[in-house]
Design an enzyme around this catalytic site. Structure first.
Site, PDB file in Angstrom:
ATOM      1  N   LYS A 136      -2.348 -11.800  12.551  1.00 27.94           N
ATOM      2  CA  LYS A 136      -3.812 -11.854  12.575  1.00 27.94           C
ATOM      3  C   LYS A 136      -4.329 -13.034  11.746  1.00 27.94           C
ATOM      4  O   LYS A 136      -5.132 -13.834  12.214  1.00 27.94           O
ATOM      5  CB  LYS A 136      -4.425 -10.557  12.009  1.00 27.94           C
ATOM      6  CG  LYS A 136      -4.177  -9.307  12.820  1.00 27.94           C
ATOM      7  CD  LYS A 136      -4.853  -8.086  12.206  1.00 27.94           C
ATOM      8  CE  LYS A 136      -4.375  -7.722  10.809  1.00 27.94           C
ATOM      9  NZ  LYS A 136      -2.939  -7.387  10.730  1.00 27.94           N
ATOM     10  N   THR A 137      -3.869 -13.098  10.504  1.00 30.46           N
ATOM     11  CA  THR A 137      -4.357 -14.143   9.604  1.00 30.46           C
ATOM     12  C   THR A 137      -3.881 -15.518  10.069  1.00 30.46           C
ATOM     13  O   THR A 137      -4.665 -16.464  10.170  1.00 30.46           O
ATOM     14  CB  THR A 137      -3.882 -13.863   8.161  1.00 30.46           C
ATOM     15  OG1 THR A 137      -4.364 -12.580   7.776  1.00 30.46           O
ATOM     16  CG2 THR A 137      -4.384 -14.905   7.184  1.00 30.46           C
TER      17      THR A 137
ATOM     18  N   ARG B   8       1.382 -12.447  -1.454  1.00 34.34           N
ATOM     19  CA  ARG B   8       0.070 -12.586  -0.832  1.00 34.34           C
ATOM     20  C   ARG B   8      -0.832 -13.576  -1.563  1.00 34.34           C
ATOM     21  O   ARG B   8      -0.733 -13.743  -2.771  1.00 34.34           O
ATOM     22  CB  ARG B   8      -0.650 -11.232  -0.868  1.00 34.34           C
ATOM     23  CG  ARG B   8      -0.026 -10.163  -0.012  1.00 34.34           C
ATOM     24  CD  ARG B   8      -0.603 -10.184   1.370  1.00 34.34           C
ATOM     25  NE  ARG B   8      -0.049  -9.135   2.203  1.00 34.34           N
ATOM     26  CZ  ARG B   8      -0.589  -8.769   3.361  1.00 34.34           C
ATOM     27  NH1 ARG B   8      -1.682  -9.347   3.804  1.00 34.34           N
ATOM     28  NH2 ARG B   8      -0.015  -7.825   4.081  1.00 34.34           N
TER      29      ARG B   8
ATOM     30  N   ARG C 290       0.820  -1.196   0.000  1.00 32.22           N
ATOM     31  CA  ARG C 290       0.000   0.000   0.000  1.00 32.22           C
ATOM     32  C   ARG C 290       0.865   1.262   0.000  1.00 32.22           C
ATOM     33  O   ARG C 290       2.019   1.242   0.385  1.00 32.22           O
ATOM     34  CB  ARG C 290      -0.927   0.025   1.216  1.00 32.22           C
ATOM     35  CG  ARG C 290      -2.174  -0.836   1.043  1.00 32.22           C
ATOM     36  CD  ARG C 290      -3.093  -0.751   2.235  1.00 32.22           C
ATOM     37  NE  ARG C 290      -2.428  -1.219   3.440  1.00 32.22           N
ATOM     38  CZ  ARG C 290      -1.929  -0.421   4.382  1.00 32.22           C
ATOM     39  NH1 ARG C 290      -2.049   0.893   4.265  1.00 32.22           N
ATOM     40  NH2 ARG C 290      -1.331  -0.928   5.431  1.00 32.22           N
TER      41      ARG C 290
ATOM     42  N   ASP D 246      -9.248 -10.281   9.145  1.00 33.43           N
ATOM     43  CA  ASP D 246      -8.687  -8.927   9.085  1.00 33.43           C
ATOM     44  C   ASP D 246      -9.609  -7.757   9.460  1.00 33.43           C
ATOM     45  O   ASP D 246      -9.124  -6.784  10.019  1.00 33.43           O
ATOM     46  CB  ASP D 246      -8.137  -8.695   7.670  1.00 33.43           C
ATOM     47  CG  ASP D 246      -7.165  -7.530   7.585  1.00 33.43           C
ATOM     48  OD1 ASP D 246      -6.178  -7.525   8.329  1.00 33.43           O
ATOM     49  OD2 ASP D 246      -7.405  -6.621   6.786  1.00 33.43           O
TER      50      ASP D 246
ATOM     51  N   HIS E  21      -9.657  -3.526  13.199  1.00 36.45           N
ATOM     52  CA  HIS E  21      -8.630  -4.132  12.351  1.00 36.45           C
ATOM     53  C   HIS E  21      -8.121  -5.364  13.079  1.00 36.45           C
ATOM     54  O   HIS E  21      -7.088  -5.347  13.747  1.00 36.45           O
ATOM     55  CB  HIS E  21      -7.482  -3.152  12.093  1.00 36.45           C
ATOM     56  CG  HIS E  21      -6.467  -3.673  11.121  1.00 36.45           C
ATOM     57  ND1 HIS E  21      -5.121  -3.399  11.216  1.00 36.45           N
ATOM     58  CD2 HIS E  21      -6.596  -4.472  10.034  1.00 36.45           C
ATOM     59  CE1 HIS E  21      -4.482  -4.005  10.227  1.00 36.45           C
ATOM     60  NE2 HIS E  21      -5.349  -4.654   9.502  1.00 36.45           N
TER      61      HIS E  21
ATOM     62  N   LYS F 198      -8.482  -2.291   1.605  1.00 36.53           N
ATOM     63  CA  LYS F 198      -8.249  -1.440   2.757  1.00 36.53           C
ATOM     64  C   LYS F 198      -8.922  -0.077   2.587  1.00 36.53           C
ATOM     65  O   LYS F 198      -9.273   0.566   3.565  1.00 36.53           O
ATOM     66  CB  LYS F 198      -6.744  -1.312   3.039  1.00 36.53           C
ATOM     67  CG  LYS F 198      -6.174  -2.577   3.750  1.00 36.53           C
ATOM     68  CD  LYS F 198      -6.518  -2.610   5.216  1.00 36.53           C
ATOM     69  CE  LYS F 198      -6.478  -3.914   5.954  1.00 36.53           C
ATOM     70  NZ  LYS F 198      -5.261  -4.573   6.239  1.00 36.53           N
TER      71      LYS F 198
ATOM     72  N   SER G  63       0.254  -5.045  10.185  1.00 40.74           N
ATOM     73  CA  SER G  63       0.613  -5.972   9.123  1.00 40.74           C
ATOM     74  C   SER G  63       1.742  -6.911   9.545  1.00 40.74           C
ATOM     75  O   SER G  63       2.747  -6.466  10.097  1.00 40.74           O
ATOM     76  CB  SER G  63       1.035  -5.155   7.907  1.00 40.74           C
ATOM     77  OG  SER G  63       1.167  -5.998   6.814  1.00 40.74           O
TER      78      SER G  63
HETATM   79  N1  LIG Z   1       5.443 -16.652  16.396  1.00 38.42           N
HETATM   80  C1  LIG Z   1       4.753 -16.272  15.329  1.00 38.42           C
HETATM   81  N2  LIG Z   1       3.467 -15.867  15.438  1.00 38.42           N
HETATM   82  C2  LIG Z   1       2.765 -15.442  14.363  1.00 38.42           C
HETATM   83  N3  LIG Z   1       3.272 -15.417  13.108  1.00 38.42           N
HETATM   84  C3  LIG Z   1       4.531 -15.824  12.919  1.00 38.42           C
HETATM   85  C4  LIG Z   1       5.327 -16.264  14.019  1.00 38.42           C
HETATM   86  N4  LIG Z   1       6.547 -16.603  13.548  1.00 38.42           N
HETATM   87  C5  LIG Z   1       6.513 -16.378  12.227  1.00 38.42           C
HETATM   88  N5  LIG Z   1       5.313 -15.924  11.818  1.00 38.42           N
HETATM   89  C6  LIG Z   1       4.966 -15.523  10.433  1.00 38.42           C
HETATM   90  O1  LIG Z   1       4.622 -14.157  10.446  1.00 38.42           O
HETATM   91  C7  LIG Z   1       3.637 -13.868   9.466  1.00 38.42           C
HETATM   92  C8  LIG Z   1       2.402 -13.258  10.076  1.00 38.42           C
HETATM   93  O2  LIG Z   1       1.638 -12.730   9.026  1.00 38.42           O
HETATM   94  P1  LIG Z   1       0.051 -12.636   8.981  1.00 38.42           P
HETATM   95  O3  LIG Z   1      -0.583 -13.662   9.842  1.00 38.42           O
HETATM   96  O4  LIG Z   1      -0.347 -12.615   7.555  1.00 38.42           O
HETATM   97  O5  LIG Z   1      -0.102 -11.186   9.614  1.00 38.42           O
HETATM   98  P2  LIG Z   1      -1.298 -10.171   9.532  1.00 38.42           P
HETATM   99  O6  LIG Z   1      -2.501 -10.927   9.131  1.00 38.42           O
HETATM  100  O7  LIG Z   1      -1.392  -9.629  10.922  1.00 38.42           O
HETATM  101  O8  LIG Z   1      -0.868  -9.146   8.539  1.00 38.42           O
HETATM  102  C9  LIG Z   1       3.305 -15.175   8.781  1.00 38.42           C
HETATM  103  O9  LIG Z   1       4.065 -15.255   7.622  1.00 38.42           O
HETATM  104  C10 LIG Z   1       3.749 -16.212   9.837  1.00 38.42           C
HETATM  105  O10 LIG Z   1       4.107 -17.427   9.273  1.00 38.42           O
HETATM  106  C1  LIG Z   2      -3.446  -6.041   3.334  1.00 31.19           C
HETATM  107  C2  LIG Z   2      -3.023  -5.491   4.406  1.00 31.19           C
HETATM  108  O1  LIG Z   2      -3.328  -6.040   5.638  1.00 31.19           O
HETATM  109  P1  LIG Z   2      -2.546  -7.002   6.635  1.00 31.19           P
HETATM  110  O2  LIG Z   2      -1.095  -6.880   6.379  1.00 31.19           O
HETATM  111  O3  LIG Z   2      -2.956  -6.470   7.969  1.00 31.19           O
HETATM  112  O4  LIG Z   2      -3.049  -8.412   6.412  1.00 31.19           O
HETATM  113  C3  LIG Z   2      -2.313  -4.219   4.311  1.00 31.19           C
HETATM  114  O5  LIG Z   2      -1.997  -3.644   5.344  1.00 31.19           O
HETATM  115  O6  LIG Z   2      -2.098  -3.781   3.170  1.00 31.19           O
HETATM  116 MN   LIG Z   3      -3.685 -10.466   7.435  1.00 28.11          MN
END
Ligand SMILES: Nc1ncnc2c1ncn2[C@@H]1O[C@H](COP(=O)(O)OP(=O)(O)O)[C@@H](O)[C@H]1O
Ligand SMILES: C=C(OP(=O)(O)O)C(=O)O
Ligand SMILES: [Mn+2]
Ligand SMILES: [Ca+2]
Length: 656
Positions: free
Chosen positions: A360-361, A440, A174, A375, A338, A319, A356
């Site tokens: 979360k995911t 992604r 973004r 999200d 969020h 977003k 980010s």
């Molecule tokens: N201890 C941990 N807890 C959570 N995620 C972790 C950890 N160690 C590594 N990761 C990695 O960090 C990233 C977290 O990203 P994601 O869940 O997509 O974040 P968000 O949804 O908050 O943007 C993933 O690639 C995950 O595999």
């Molecule tokens: C897609 C997004 O969300 P997130 O990294 O929280 O999954 C973003 O921040 O552009």
């Molecule tokens: Mn996410």
């Protein structure tokens, strides 16, 4: 949105509409395989025509219901067309393009997927552009969008698991510094402006200049994609959105990310509540007032429109709509969040806030729990609802072992952005960062086996704040009181690790109010007050979970094992962590458990994991200082009606 009547071809076969090919008796001596049924076509074109089933609604069209129900099929189509046409109208072009379901190249004008009605010939107007037709590809199915992407969009490929790999162009993330919001008499008062705010102002006229540029660009194309979809699984607060875009990639992305209407709901769609014009391949004009680069993402709340110029990163659309929800929902006393969200077998709901890449995911996608969303959510008087219809997972270093559900969701229909794959086998190398580290996957939520559909749940029991602390001084888990939860929610801390290429060793602290400052529209204390009120009312417990470093900062320590974080989260869900024994940390005053099942006890207090104790103290003080500096802009704001809570929140930060 495959609207195929599965019985259509069978029915046709049964009715014998196409004669079968009969072989002449003369050739009896030739070896024939009579065991296979003969093809019911006489020409290759006819054969091809059999390959595609006629589109028919998958749900029966109900009787006299909804806004369009009393209308004839023809009237309904006409209204839909007029609505889209109005969306695409510019100052030089009073009527928009004609609506076509299916391919623009389709020669067969009698195809049932082509709308039969025609727009009135455009009136001769000021410029040639008003004379030109543009096909509108309306709510195409994933299969149709795959074909469009592969045919016309360079860099689109099918991976070995059936996902659509695509490139988002020059922008792979973004562009928050290019996001502008129209400041008018209403938004001047209602929104958060100035230092720390994500809302960079622009005026109405400049918005119209950019809108015209986007609409003219879209109308200059032979075809545009239109998605009419919904946001929010709470039926009372559902928002109708229209996305007009130039790429099949964008259309498929939004098909996955928004809630997909049934064919019946689509018939009754009417006029959208909000429209996005995504002309991302085309830049904004840098000589336009307010523009600071060739990228501009412009939000006009009064017109209920968003314009995208100069970036093809699909996350801007998702977003951008989230920002709109952060405006619309609080006005209805609904808190927009969020956060990820999931629910246990007994109906216990957990929220996962975080910036980010904090988890979360990953952590809301849990094989032992129902996924409500990864999200964007709303918390109303009755419970929580997901805003979206899909998930957007990071895939860097994705592994089948650690994240099986996300791994398995990467199949046909999923958009895979900016990944690298083996040229011949199309096997994706998730470790490859050649295009970007922000690779992604976007997939419909039902691709996760235990998704909770409809994506709604009762009031949350646990509110988990995720921080990826690359300084390595925050404990893996802390139990928070309400004031601490608010303090950390308003602070919205995480740390980014610098790109490995630049060889930067220092992690960079980021504070993003409400764990999503880029998306909120009003002052952070507005959302914080609502969260405090809801947590208090429903007795939710706050937790701070560090998914980042342990045993030292980035460079010397290492990231906390995902398996350990999962064990911590399990203990929060089960309620066992609430009953654990706690001790208080220095400086941040956090309550940390002495034991968590499945996690080595020595890592629970970060000081134990650092061999360099002085280094630990220094880093801790440094981070505490950053927290204090950041919070300064909030110290003269009251949080809610409760003066006492405001005082407590100010006192809940680091003490040194
Ligand atoms: N201890 C941990 N807890 C959570 N995620 C972790 C950890 N160690 C590594 N990761 C990695 O960090 C990233 C977290 O990203 P994601 O869940 O997509 O974040 P968000 O949804 O908050 O943007 C993933 O690639 C995950 O595999
Ligand atoms: C897609 C997004 O969300 P997130 O990294 O929280 O999954 C973003 O921040 O552009
Ligand atoms: Mn996410
Ligand atoms: Ca939703």
């Amino acid at each position: 949105m495959a609207a195929n009547g599965n019985g259509a071809a069978t029915a046709r076969k049964q009715k014998g509409l196409l004669p079968s090919i009969t072989t002449s008796d003369k050739h009896h001596d030739v070896c024939h395989d009579m065991s296979a049924p003969t093809v019911k076509a006489q020409t290759i074109d006819e054969l091809h025509s059999l390959q595609k089933k006629k589109s028919a609604p998958t749900t029966p069209i109900k009787g006299i219901q909804g806004a369009f129900a009393a209308l004839s099929e023809e009237e309904r189509s006409k209204q839909q067309l007029q609505s889209i046409s109005a969306s695409l109208a510019s100052l030089t072009r009073e009527t928009g393009p004609k609506v076509v379901r299916g391919y623009p190249a389709s020669k067969s004008q009698t195809s049932p997927r082509v709308h039969q009605q025609h727009v009135a010939e455009p009136a001769i107007s000021a410029s040639d552009s008003s004379l030109k037709f543009t096909h509108v590809l309306y709510n195409l199915s994933p299969a149709e969008l795959y074909e469009q992407a592969i045919h016309y969009e360079k860099g689109s490929f099918i991976t070995s698991t059936g996902a659509l790999a695509t490139l988002s162009g020059a922008k792979t993330g973004r562009a928050p510094r290019d996001k502008r919001v129209v400041k008018d008499d209403v938004t001047r008062e209602e929104l958060w402006w100035g230092k720390g705010s994500p809302n960079i102002e622009m005026d109405e006229h400049t918005f119209m200049v950019n809108r015209e540029r986007a609409v003219d660009y879209l109308n200059s194309l032979d075809k545009v994609f239109v998605n009419d979809q919904f946001l929010n699984w709470d039926p009372e607060n559902r928002i109708k959105v229209r996305i007009v875009s130039a790429r099949a990639y964008h259309s498929l992305f939004m098909h996955n990310m928004c809630i997909r209407p049934t064919p019946e709901e689509l018939e009754d769609f009417g006029t959208p509540d909000f429209t996005i014009y995504n002309a991302g391949q085309f830049p904004c004009n840098r000589y336009t007032h307010y523009m600071t680069s060739s990228t501009s993402i412009d939000l006009n709340l009064a017109r209920r429109e968003m314009v995208i110029l100069g970036t093809q990163y699909a996350g801007e659309m998702k977003k951008g709509l989230f920002s709109v929800m952060h405006y619309l929902m609080p006005k209805r006393q609904i808190l927009s969040l969020h956060s990820g969200c999931n629910m246990g077998k007994d109906g216990d709901v957990a929220l996962f806030f975080g910036l980010s890449g904090t988890g979360k995911t990953t952590l809301s996608t849990d094989p032992n729990r129902y996924l409500i969303g990864d999200d964007e959510h709303c918390w109303t008087e009755t419970g929580v609802s997901n805003i979206e219809g899909g998930c957007y997972a990071k895939c860097i270093d994705l592994s089948r072992e650690k994240e099986p559900d996300i791994w398995n969701a990467i199949k046909f229909g999923t958009v895979l952005e900016n990944v690298v794959f083996e040229e011949h086998t199309r096997v994706v190398d998730y470790a490859d960062k050649s295009v970007t580290e922000n690779t992604r996957a976007s997939y419909p939520i039902e691709y996760i086996p235990n998704a909770k559909i409809p994506c709604v749940g009762p009031h949350p029991k646990n509110v988990i704040l995720l921080a990826c602390d690359a300084f390595g001084v925050l404990p893996p888990v802390s139990k928070l009181n309400l004031a601490q939860t608010m303090y950390h929610f308003i602070s919205g801390y995480t740390a980014l690790v610098a790109g490995t290429e630049e060889g930067v060793k220092e992690p960079k602290a980021t504070f993003s109010a409400c764990f999503g400052a880029a998306f909120i529209m009003m002052h952070p204390t507005k959302y914080a007050a609502m969260l405090a009120e809801k947590m208090q009312k429903h007795g939710a417990t706050g937790w701070l979970v560090n998914t980042g470093w342990s045993g030292g900062s980035y460079g010397s320590g290492s990231r906390i094992k995902l398996a350990y974080t999962r064990k911590i989260i399990d203990a929060i869900h089960s309620g066992s962590l609430l009953k654990a024994e706690y001790k208080k940390t220095e400086v941040f005053g956090l309550e940390i458990p002495t034991e968590v099942e499945g996690v080595p006890s020595e890592i629970l207090d970060p000081v134990n994991t650092w061999s360099n104790k002085l280094g630990y103290e220094d880093t801790l003080m440094k981070l505490a200082g950053l927290f204090r500096n950041n919070f300064e802009i909030f110290t003269d704001h009251k949080i809610g009606k409760d003066n006492e809570l405001t005082e407590e929140i100010l006192a809940a930060g680091p003490n040194f």
